[in-house]
Design a protein around this motif. Structure first.
Motif, PDB file in Angstrom:
ATOM      1  N   HIS A  64       1.547   3.507  -6.233  1.00  0.00           N
ATOM      2  CA  HIS A  64       0.553   4.576  -6.309  1.00  0.00           C
ATOM      3  C   HIS A  64       1.198   5.878  -6.765  1.00  0.00           C
ATOM      4  O   HIS A  64       2.398   6.035  -6.688  1.00  0.00           O
TER       5      HIS A  64
ATOM      6  N   LEU B  37      -1.568   8.197   5.982  1.00  0.00           N
ATOM      7  CA  LEU B  37      -0.957   7.206   5.107  1.00  0.00           C
ATOM      8  C   LEU B  37       0.491   7.045   5.529  1.00  0.00           C
ATOM      9  O   LEU B  37       1.121   8.023   5.927  1.00  0.00           O
ATOM     10  N   PHE B  38       1.003   5.849   5.431  1.00  0.00           N
ATOM     11  CA  PHE B  38       2.416   5.628   5.704  1.00  0.00           C
ATOM     12  C   PHE B  38       3.169   5.558   4.376  1.00  0.00           C
ATOM     13  O   PHE B  38       2.651   5.054   3.387  1.00  0.00           O
TER      14      PHE B  38
ATOM     15  N   ASP C  30      -1.641  -4.600   6.296  1.00  0.00           N
ATOM     16  CA  ASP C  30      -2.250  -3.623   5.388  1.00  0.00           C
ATOM     17  C   ASP C  30      -3.009  -4.355   4.288  1.00  0.00           C
ATOM     18  O   ASP C  30      -2.413  -4.996   3.428  1.00  0.00           O
TER      19      ASP C  30
ATOM     20  N   VAL D 141       5.385   3.667   3.423  1.00  0.00           N
ATOM     21  CA  VAL D 141       5.559   2.286   2.933  1.00  0.00           C
ATOM     22  C   VAL D 141       4.313   1.753   2.227  1.00  0.00           C
ATOM     23  O   VAL D 141       4.360   0.700   1.610  1.00  0.00           O
ATOM     24  N   GLN D 142       3.197   2.484   2.311  1.00  0.00           N
ATOM     25  CA  GLN D 142       2.000   2.065   1.597  1.00  0.00           C
ATOM     26  C   GLN D 142       1.956   2.630   0.179  1.00  0.00           C
ATOM     27  O   GLN D 142       1.066   2.278  -0.602  1.00  0.00           O
ATOM     28  N   SER D 143       2.905   3.529  -0.136  1.00  0.00           N
ATOM     29  CA  SER D 143       2.805   4.286  -1.378  1.00  0.00           C
ATOM     30  C   SER D 143       3.349   3.638  -2.647  1.00  0.00           C
ATOM     31  O   SER D 143       2.925   4.050  -3.732  1.00  0.00           O
ATOM     32  N   PRO D 144       4.268   2.675  -2.588  1.00  0.00           N
ATOM     33  CA  PRO D 144       4.723   2.057  -3.835  1.00  0.00           C
ATOM     34  C   PRO D 144       3.562   1.520  -4.652  1.00  0.00           C
ATOM     35  O   PRO D 144       2.637   0.910  -4.112  1.00  0.00           O
TER      36      PRO D 144
ATOM     37  N   PHE E 286      -3.716  11.130  -4.119  1.00  0.00           N
ATOM     38  CA  PHE E 286      -3.201   9.755  -4.109  1.00  0.00           C
ATOM     39  C   PHE E 286      -4.001   9.028  -5.184  1.00  0.00           C
ATOM     40  O   PHE E 286      -5.212   8.850  -5.032  1.00  0.00           O
TER      41      PHE E 286
ATOM     42  N   ARG F 161       2.240  -6.207   3.810  1.00  0.00           N
ATOM     43  CA  ARG F 161       1.253  -5.927   2.771  1.00  0.00           C
ATOM     44  C   ARG F 161       0.918  -7.197   1.995  1.00  0.00           C
ATOM     45  O   ARG F 161       1.368  -7.384   0.867  1.00  0.00           O
TER      46      ARG F 161
END
Lengths: 158, 289
Positions: A72, A64-65, B53, A67-70, A54, B10
């Motif tokens: 990255h 990790l979800f 988050d 939805v946290q990845s945009p 990551f 977020r």
């Protein structure tokens, strides 16, 4: 709680997935992106079978979800394997030293140890063992894995 | 092994995060590195309707030197960044030595120091370091801010003074300076496991090679780490060569209980040994550098 559309950047490619917020990155990669090299085993951060890069760092994708990845960059084991069907030096070394049996833990080790080798010049055996401690293997007893890492760190595998 | 459904927001700034927490109340929870919270969600030990988050909020990250001999670390700073920081390595040696013992490098790549402090695991290294050095937490809500010393911040197992609408913004560690020495000693079955029991020692010598300052912490021996104040007091004014038998005194201040990992009596016996070794190591460093 409702599903949302999310853009992931995986192995250099933008992939669009539809996920709930609680969908973990490992599940999104496997179920939606079709990248089944990353494995889901303990699903609570202990075993390392789900390891991905990551932003270049080895992390547990079960923690990790999606939805946290945009924003990255995700690299899976598929992204570390040469596209011509060959093997990376670490993969070749693992093959040579019988560093896998059932293979279930292997992608997690490949990702973790690729990251480790990229950041460490001449690791001692102690440091190699330490680097393996975040990935569990039930089959091999780790010796073959350590030998493989040793070989790669010494430049003995092309 | 999947979490119960939740919404995830977020926010882009700390202020946004505080607004969200204020509006959402105690049904919401802050998500930082997720290395402690997400396993608990996956095992359904806890459940929240919304996760806030904060893991990408840049202003919560960073390590810098502050006036008056303090090093300030943003709560969202990754443990791996703490471990690799030259500022931490030279300014807060105890933190530099304790951080590599946290889990595995994959955990440290995501886990944050603020998350570890807010999670307050009884066997956690970050809370133990904060308590040993009397670190100060920066806490904020939408309307107020506080500075809270570690011994008031850590209240019990997985319990801090933080209310649901409050955010830990950062933590300040004091720099000890010359003629000081530090040691972390812990016992765990495997590399990266939670400590069964651990000790942290910090000592400083005066010009006459007598102990001017000492801090001893035991962790994994109760709901929170504890300072062994009686043992610390015994050390003050002692010439370095006369330090003996402090391990028993320190261990007697703890009341560890039995659990599935170890008995209380084992923890107490091992605690005494770890304190002996830790003090000796810290004194060696204070003397010889």
């Amino acid at each position: 709680m409702d599903e949302q559309v999310v853009e992931l950047t995986v192995n250099g490619i933008t992939m669009v997935v539809r996920v709930e917020p609680r969908t973990t990155l490992v599940d999104a990669l496997r179920d939606q992106c079709g990248l089944t090299g990353t494995h889901a085993a303990c699903e609570h951060g202990v075993c390392g079978a789900c390891t991905v890069l990551f932003d270049g760092q080895a992390v547990r994708s079960c923690l990790l979800f999606a939805v946290q990845s945009p924003g990255h960059e995700v690299v899976t084991v598929e992204g570390l394997t040469p596209s011509d069907g060959g093997l990376s030096p670490l993969q070749e070394a693992l093959r040579r030293h019988h560093g896998l049996q059932c293979g279930f833990c292997t992608p997690g080790f490949v990702v973790s140890l690729t990251a480790f080798l990229a950041g460490t010049k001449s690791p001692t055996d102690e440091e190699i063992l330490d680097a393996c401690s975040g990935n569990l293997c039930r089959c091999t007893g780790y010796r073959g894995i350590v030998r493989a890492v040793r070989d790669v760190s010494r430049g003995l595998v092309e | 092994m999947k979490p119960a459904p939740f919404d995830l927001v977020r926010p882009e700034t700390a202020e946004d995060a505080l607004d969200r927490l204020h509006d959402l109340g105690d049904d919401a929870r802050v998500l930082a590195g997720g290395q402690s919270l997400v396993p608990m969600l996956a095992l359904r030990l806890v459940r929240f309707s919304t996760l806030v988050d904060i893991s990408d909020i840049a202003e919560l990250q960073g390590i810098d030197v502050r006036d008056g001999g303090w090093i300030r670390i943003g709560a969202g700073t990754r443990q791996s960044a703490v471990e690799q920081s030259p500022i931490v390595n030279s300014g807060v040696p105890l933190l530099a030595r304790a951080t590599p013992l946290i889990g595995h490098f994959q955990i440290r790549n995501r886990g944050t120091i603020g998350g570890a402090l807010a999670h307050a695991d009884p066997a956690g290294e970050s809370p133990a370091v904060a308590l040993t050095l009397d670190a100060v937490m920066e806490v904020r809500s939408k309307t107020s801010e506080w500075l809270v010393p570690a011994d008031l911040f850590l209240k019990g197992t997985w319990t801090t003074c933080l209310e649901p609408d409050q955010l830990l913004l950062g933590v300040r560690f004091p720099v000890w300076g010359q003629r000081s020495g530090f040691a972390v000693k812990e016992v765990a079955r495997r590399r990266g496991d939670f400590a069964l029991v651990g000790a942290m020692c910090a000592v400083q010598l005066n010009d006459g090679n007598k102990i001017a300052r000492s801090c001893i912490t035991l962790f994994g021996v109760g709901a929170t780490p504890i300072r062994c104040r009686a043992a610390e007091k015994e050390l003050i004014g002692l010439p370095f060569s006369q330090v003996e038998g402090l391990g028993q005194l320190a261990a007697a201040e703890a009341e560890p209980r039995d659990d599935i990992h170890a008995t209380g009596s084992y923890r107490r016996r091992v605690a005494a040994t770890l304190v002996e070794r830790g003090i000796r190591e810290a004194l060696d460093e204070a003397l010889y550098g």
